[in-house]
Design an enzyme around this catalytic site. Structure first.
Site, PDB file in Angstrom:
ATOM      1  N   GLY A 131       0.835  -1.200   0.000  1.00 14.28           N
ATOM      2  CA  GLY A 131       0.000   0.000   0.000  1.00 14.28           C
ATOM      3  C   GLY A 131       0.864   1.241   0.000  1.00 14.28           C
ATOM      4  N   GLN A 167       2.905  10.189   0.541  1.00 13.83           N
ATOM      5  CA  GLN A 167       4.219   9.527   0.648  1.00 13.83           C
ATOM      6  C   GLN A 167       5.082   9.762  -0.578  1.00 13.83           C
ATOM      7  OE1 GLN A 167       2.478   5.539   1.911  1.00 13.83           O
ATOM      8  NE2 GLN A 167       4.391   5.537   3.052  1.00 13.83           N
ATOM      9  N   CYS A 198       6.562   0.705   7.411  1.00 14.21           N
ATOM     10  CA  CYS A 198       6.132   1.873   6.640  1.00 14.21           C
ATOM     11  C   CYS A 198       7.346   2.390   5.883  1.00 14.21           C
ATOM     12  CB  CYS A 198       5.584   2.947   7.582  1.00 14.21           C
ATOM     13  SG  CYS A 198       5.036   4.433   6.728  1.00 14.21           S
ATOM     14  N   LEU A 199       7.210   2.560   4.578  1.00 14.79           N
ATOM     15  CA  LEU A 199       8.345   3.042   3.783  1.00 14.79           C
ATOM     16  C   LEU A 199       8.804   4.418   4.244  1.00 14.79           C
ATOM     17  CD1 LEU A 199       7.348   2.077   0.115  1.00 14.79           C
ATOM     18  CD2 LEU A 199       8.932   0.877   1.627  1.00 14.79           C
ATOM     19  N   HIS A 228      -4.093   1.823   7.309  1.00 16.45           N
ATOM     20  CA  HIS A 228      -2.757   2.437   7.371  1.00 16.45           C
ATOM     21  C   HIS A 228      -2.645   3.571   6.345  1.00 16.45           C
ATOM     22  CE1 HIS A 228       1.794   2.072   7.857  1.00 16.45           C
ATOM     23  NE2 HIS A 228       1.678   2.819   6.769  1.00 16.45           N
ATOM     24  N   GLU A 229      -3.119   3.308   5.115  1.00 18.34           N
ATOM     25  CA  GLU A 229      -2.986   4.326   4.056  1.00 18.34           C
ATOM     26  C   GLU A 229      -3.882   5.536   4.318  1.00 18.34           C
ATOM     27  OE1 GLU A 229      -0.437   3.958   2.578  1.00 18.34           O
ATOM     28  OE2 GLU A 229      -0.205   1.781   2.812  1.00 18.34           O
ATOM     29  N   HIS A 271      -2.312   7.905   6.561  1.00 15.84           N
ATOM     30  CA  HIS A 271      -1.330   8.794   5.923  1.00 15.84           C
ATOM     31  C   HIS A 271      -2.001  10.082   5.416  1.00 15.84           C
ATOM     32  CE1 HIS A 271       2.561   6.882   5.998  1.00 15.84           C
ATOM     33  NE2 HIS A 271       2.095   5.733   5.529  1.00 15.84           N
TER      34      HIS A 271
HETATM   35 ZN   LIG Z   1       3.059   4.007   5.699  1.00  8.71          ZN
END
Ligand SMILES: [Zn+2]
Lengths: 165, 174
Positions: free
Chosen positions: A47, A52, A97-98, A139-140, A143
């Protein structure tokens, strides 16, 4: 530029609330392509949210296809202006998480959710999902509101440093 | 810059962390990683600290004498070099629980050590009389099949008469 660089905390955009997309136009569709390609570029990534990759708009991509933890899977999804209504149950799972590459954390998420928003054709869409796919969507969507996994941990024992590869 | 690992252990009371960090701050040290735990009323902490070049082991030890005395703590310091750990290890969590008996930790940890599986975290508690529960984070080297580790651990849990689960904690990227 299809694969875009992923912003790393403390980039301020990761702690900001993203703006709703007013129209679904070619610009949004091009952004969606970049979001999906960037997501697929990174290993084990299921995701990614537009902020991001440096775009402060409410757009997310999720694809849990083939993931061993996925019990429900809608395939590759891009949702414009997603909204989540949480349903029954909650469970704890470990998330990476990236944008926070040096840790993973155990995060409590709703087990079942109802998500609605718009497709890239501009049509309203809604879906019910659960488990790992529901976790990824939550999670997304976090963000888009400037919420990171470190905002969600309940105790220090739930954060795990990891080695950079 | 020097890097020190500091440990302190003693009976818990409010002010220990404040007392230690006050001394370290006055020396110009920077706290990197810390872990603290309270088991019943025994408090223990490990601090990884970066100290300025002019603050070596002697100055650090001297400065820590005061809070050690004040809080009645056993303190150790050790200068260390930051060496990177092995790469590519796969994280798993092992839960072991059952009726308490001597040798559970040893049997499980011996098996892991024999397979070169590193324990990265371990918590165990004696709960509710004689129920023993232990949770371990382990790092499985990439060359080792997780199924092999799982089978070996299951065999041990059968011998011990306890329950055991072995599951991946590799996190998805989101
Ligand atoms: Zn993330």
């Amino acid at each position: 530029m299809p694969v875009r660089p992923v912003l790393i905390y403390p980039h301020p955009m990761l702690k900001s609330v993203a703006a709703a997309c007013e129209y679904v136009d070619d610009e949004i569709r091009a952004l969606a392509v970049d979001l999906l390609e960037t997501m697929r570029h990174y290993p084990r990534t299921v995701g990614l949210a537009a902020p991001q990759i440096g775009v402060p708009l409410r757009l997310i991509a999720v694809d849990v296809t083939g993931h061993p933890k996925a019990t429900v899977c809608h395939g590759p999804m891009v949702i414009v202006n997603p909204e989540v209504v949480t349903g029954e149950g909650s469970e704890i799972g470990r998330e990476g998480c990236l944008s926070l590459p040096s840790i993973t954390a155990d995060v409590r998420r709703a087990k079942r959710i109802f998500v609605k928003g718009f497709t890239l054709a501009g049509d309203e869409v809604s879906a019910e999902t659960s488990g790992f796919e529901a976790r990824a969507i939550q999670h997304e969507v976090d963000h888009l509101d400037g919420i990171l996994i470190l905002d969600r941990v309940a105790s220090p024992a739930e954060v795990f440093p990891r080695r950079q590869k | 810059m020097h890097e020190f690992a500091i440990t302190a252990i003693g009976q818990d009371r409010p002010g220990i962390v404040a007392g230690f960090t006050e001394v370290l701050l006055a020396l110009g040290c920077n706290l990197a990683d810390c872990s603290m735990s309270l088991l019943r009323n025994e408090f223990a902490m490990i601090l990884l600290v970066e100290s300025p070049q002019e603050v070596g082991a002697d100055r650090l030890n001297t400065a820590l004498e005061e809070p050690a005395r004040r809080f009645d703590l056993v303190v150790t310091t050790r200068e260390f070099e930051d060496v990177p750990g092995p790469e590519g290890d796969v994280p798993f969590v092992v839960s072991v629980y059952g009726k308490d008996r001597p040798g559970i930790v040893h049997a499980v940890s011996r098996a892991l050590a024999d397979m070169d599986v590193n324990i990265t975290d371990l918590r165990s508690h004696l709960v509710g009389g004689d129920l023993y529960a232990m949770i371990l984070d382990v790092a499985v080297p990439p060359a080792l099949a997780p199924e092999e580790v799982a089978a070996r651990l299951q065999a041990i849990s059968r011998d011990l008469g306890v329950s055991l689960t072995f599951r991946s904690t590799e996190a998805a990227e989101l």
